[in-house]
Structure formats: structure tokens, C-alpha cells
Design a protein around this motif. Structure first.
Motif, mmCIF file in Angstrom:
data_model
loop_
_atom_site.group_PDB
_atom_site.id
_atom_site.type_symbol
_atom_site.label_atom_id
_atom_site.label_comp_id
_atom_site.label_asym_id
_atom_site.label_seq_id
_atom_site.Cartn_x
_atom_site.Cartn_y
_atom_site.Cartn_z
ATOM 1 N N GLU A 97 36.945 51.479 33.653
ATOM 2 C CA GLU A 97 37.871 50.572 33.414
ATOM 3 C C GLU A 97 39.180 51.034 34.226
ATOM 4 N N LEU A 98 39.406 51.959 34.810
ATOM 5 C CA LEU A 98 40.475 52.409 35.432
ATOM 6 C C LEU A 98 40.071 51.731 37.028
ATOM 7 N N ASP A 99 38.830 52.079 37.223
ATOM 8 C CA ASP A 99 38.453 51.413 38.690
ATOM 9 C C ASP A 99 38.644 49.721 38.457
ATOM 10 N N LYS A 100 38.384 49.160 37.417
ATOM 11 C CA LYS A 100 38.428 47.607 37.547
ATOM 12 C C LYS A 100 40.017 47.477 37.588
ATOM 13 N N VAL A 101 40.772 48.105 36.980
ATOM 14 C CA VAL A 101 42.332 47.632 36.757
ATOM 15 C C VAL A 101 42.730 47.877 38.452
ATOM 16 N N ARG A 102 42.455 48.956 39.140
ATOM 17 C CA ARG A 102 42.804 49.229 40.370
ATOM 18 C C ARG A 102 42.439 47.852 41.422
ATOM 19 N N GLU A 103 41.265 47.468 40.752
ATOM 20 C CA GLU A 103 40.662 46.176 41.789
ATOM 21 C C GLU A 103 41.330 45.031 41.632
ATOM 22 N N GLY A 132 49.252 51.497 29.600
ATOM 23 C CA GLY A 132 48.935 52.902 29.685
ATOM 24 C C GLY A 132 47.732 52.928 30.754
ATOM 25 N N LYS A 133 46.575 51.929 30.642
ATOM 26 C CA LYS A 133 45.624 51.908 31.739
ATOM 27 C C LYS A 133 46.067 51.333 32.899
ATOM 28 N N LEU A 134 46.935 50.618 32.992
ATOM 29 C CA LEU A 134 47.746 50.024 34.266
ATOM 30 C C LEU A 134 48.205 51.243 35.046
ATOM 31 N N LEU A 135 49.067 52.078 34.376
ATOM 32 C CA LEU A 135 49.531 53.258 34.911
ATOM 33 C C LEU A 135 48.742 54.379 35.186
ATOM 34 N N LEU A 136 47.824 54.573 34.350
ATOM 35 C CA LEU A 136 46.853 55.950 34.728
ATOM 36 C C LEU A 136 45.895 55.459 35.828
ATOM 37 N N LEU A 172 44.639 58.547 37.941
ATOM 38 C CA LEU A 172 43.408 59.142 37.590
ATOM 39 C C LEU A 172 42.202 58.301 38.650
ATOM 40 N N THR A 173 42.027 58.665 39.916
ATOM 41 C CA THR A 173 41.334 57.878 40.626
ATOM 42 C C THR A 173 39.940 58.427 40.913
#
Length: 257
Positions: A186-192, A146-150, A154-155
Motif C-alpha cells: 500500500e505504501l508503494d502505491k501511495v508513493r507512486e 497516516g499511510k500518506l506520511l508513513l 517506510l520505504t
């Protein structure tokens, strides 16, 4: 289960679908009284809904008087599931990863605030198997997939706040990230880093690593593959240390088209 208040607003096909959805929760079948209590509304109305389902072969009544999902409904559901190209294409990678890690693997897609599991492969032998099911759902904010796809959708903090809205995110465990600032970081970290983790955020004792899958003809991920592991047996640091191995198993499916 549907509440009686909600059921009073169901009419026609809506009521039939509500009965069908409720019936799916009774593997051993349900009596008319049980379905009437669960769905709400007058017994004759629920009986008529069951009659409609039986005429379509979506439900059947056994000699014991209990109602069950019919073979035609199951045939349609399984035919549709097996025809999904993403499910068919991802399964070999799931089998490879389940064998290598000795843990359960999933393929899931995002559906608003939840993830839906479209495929699951348990480890071949000798391991505890998870209770997750194909078609099952979990909160997106509490799962690695879920977090991977969010993270793609959601940027900004404003977008995360708008997505959460006025409905608080449920805390599945003490580790679940439930506030907008927490989830945004957390989503920032996932994108990175290009992958996401679940550090016992959805279920105590279970951690997870997820990577994107590009199974369809779009540059956007069609979903994500996850390795879900018992934390005492495969700690999160071990999963993260094998990210490259997961990418290798995905091959072209792990690369944007």
C-alpha cells in the motif's frame, strides 16, 4: 483509563499528570471517588494531586464537589493550538474543501504509530458530521493521512516490519491492512500516485482521501489534509476522481518547498 497496577508506579509529577489526563475525559466533572477508581492509588494521594492542579488553576472544584479542568489549563491549550503556524495556514484550504465536497476535512500529523488531528472543518450545512475531534488520534496504518506520511518514512519491507515490531497492528475494520506485506504494498502505491486513501479501513462506512501539506520550511510534508466522507454519499471512486481539485485547493501548501 489508567490501571491500578500502573498507578502504583506513579510518583510526584507523574501522578499529577495522570490525574490531569484522566480529568480531561469528564466533560461534566468527576468526583474524587471516580478519579481515585480510574487512576488508582490511595484517595489522599489523588486528593493531593488535585490540590496541586487547583493551585495552578489547571483544575477547579465546583459547588457540587466535582472536579473539572480549570480555565487556565484551557487558556494555555487553546493559545498553543491557535499559535501553530501549520494549523493557521491550512484552515482556509480545509474550509474550501469542506464547502466543495460537503464533507468533513482534517489536517493531521504523524506521531509514531498514530495520527493526531490538529484541525477539523465540518461541512457548512445539511450534512452528517463526523465525531472526530481536534487533538484526537487514530492508528496511522488505518487512515489515509497516516499511510500518506508513513509512505515517506517506510520505504522498504524491512522498515515496515521494524516499525510494526512485536505489537500487532489493530484491525479497526475488515478492510484494515494489518500485515507488513499488505502495508508495504500500500505504501508503494501511495508513493507512486502521490495520495493515499482509506477504504473504510478505520471506521465502517467512512472513506477518505489524503494529500500532503508542506506548511513549514522543510521539503518533508508537515502533515496531510484529508477529505473524510460517508461512503454511501461520496464513494471512494468519487473522492479519487477529484484529486486534482484537492491539489488546486491546497495551492502552494501542497507543493514541496
Amino acid at each position: 483509563m489508567a490501571t491500578a497496577e500502573a498507578a502504583t508506579r506513579l510518583v510526584g509529577s507523574d501522578r499529577v499528570l495522570a490525574v490531569l489526563k484522566e480529568l480531561a475525559g469528564y466533560a461534566d466533572g468527576a468526583t474524587l471517588d471516580e478519579l481515585t477508581k480510574a487512576v488508582g492509588g490511595p484517595k489522599p494521594t489523588i486528593h493531593r494531586a488535585l490540590g496541586s492542579l487547583r493551585r495552578a488553576a489547571f483544575a477547579e472544584q465546583g459547588p457540587d464537589g466535582r472536579y473539572r479542568l480549570g480555565d487556565e489549563y484551557l487558556r494555555l491549550a487553546f493559545d498553543f493550538h491557535e499559535a501553530r503556524p501549520d494549523h493557521v495556514r491550512v484552515r482556509p484550504a480545509l474550509e474550501t474543501l469542506a464547502g466543495r465536497f460537503g464533507e468533513t476535512t482534517h489536517y493531521a500529523v504523524l506521531d509514531d504509530r498514530e495520527v493526531v488531528y490538529r484541525a477539523k472543518v465540518d461541512p457548512p450545512t445539511g450534512a452528517v458530521r463526523l465525531t472526530s475531534t481536534v487533538g484526537g488520534r487514530n492508528p496511522a496504518h488505518a487512515t489515509a493521512v497516516g499511510k500518506l506520511l508513513l509512505a515517506r518514512e517506510l520505504t522498504s519491507l524491512a522498515e515496515v516490519k521494524a516499525w510494526i515490531g512485536r505489537t500487532p497492528l489493530p484491525a479497526r475494520t475488515a478492510n484494515t491492512l494489518c500485515t507488513a506485506p499488505q502495508l508495504h504494498r500500500e505504501l508503494d502505491k501511495v508513493r507512486e500516485q502521490g495520495y493515499a486513501v482509506d477504504d473504510e479501513e478505520n471506521e465502517p462506512g467512512i472513506n477518505c482521501l489524503a494529500l500532503p501539506v508542506h506548511a513549514l520550511s522543510s521539503a518533508a510534508p508537515s502533515g496531510g489534509v484529508s477529505v473524510s466522507a460517508l461512503a454511501y454519499r461520496t464513494p471512494l471512486r468519487v473522492l479519487v476522481g477529484r484529486v486534482a481539485e484537492v491539489r488546486e485547493a491546497l495551492g502552494p501548501l501542497g507543493e514541496p518547498r
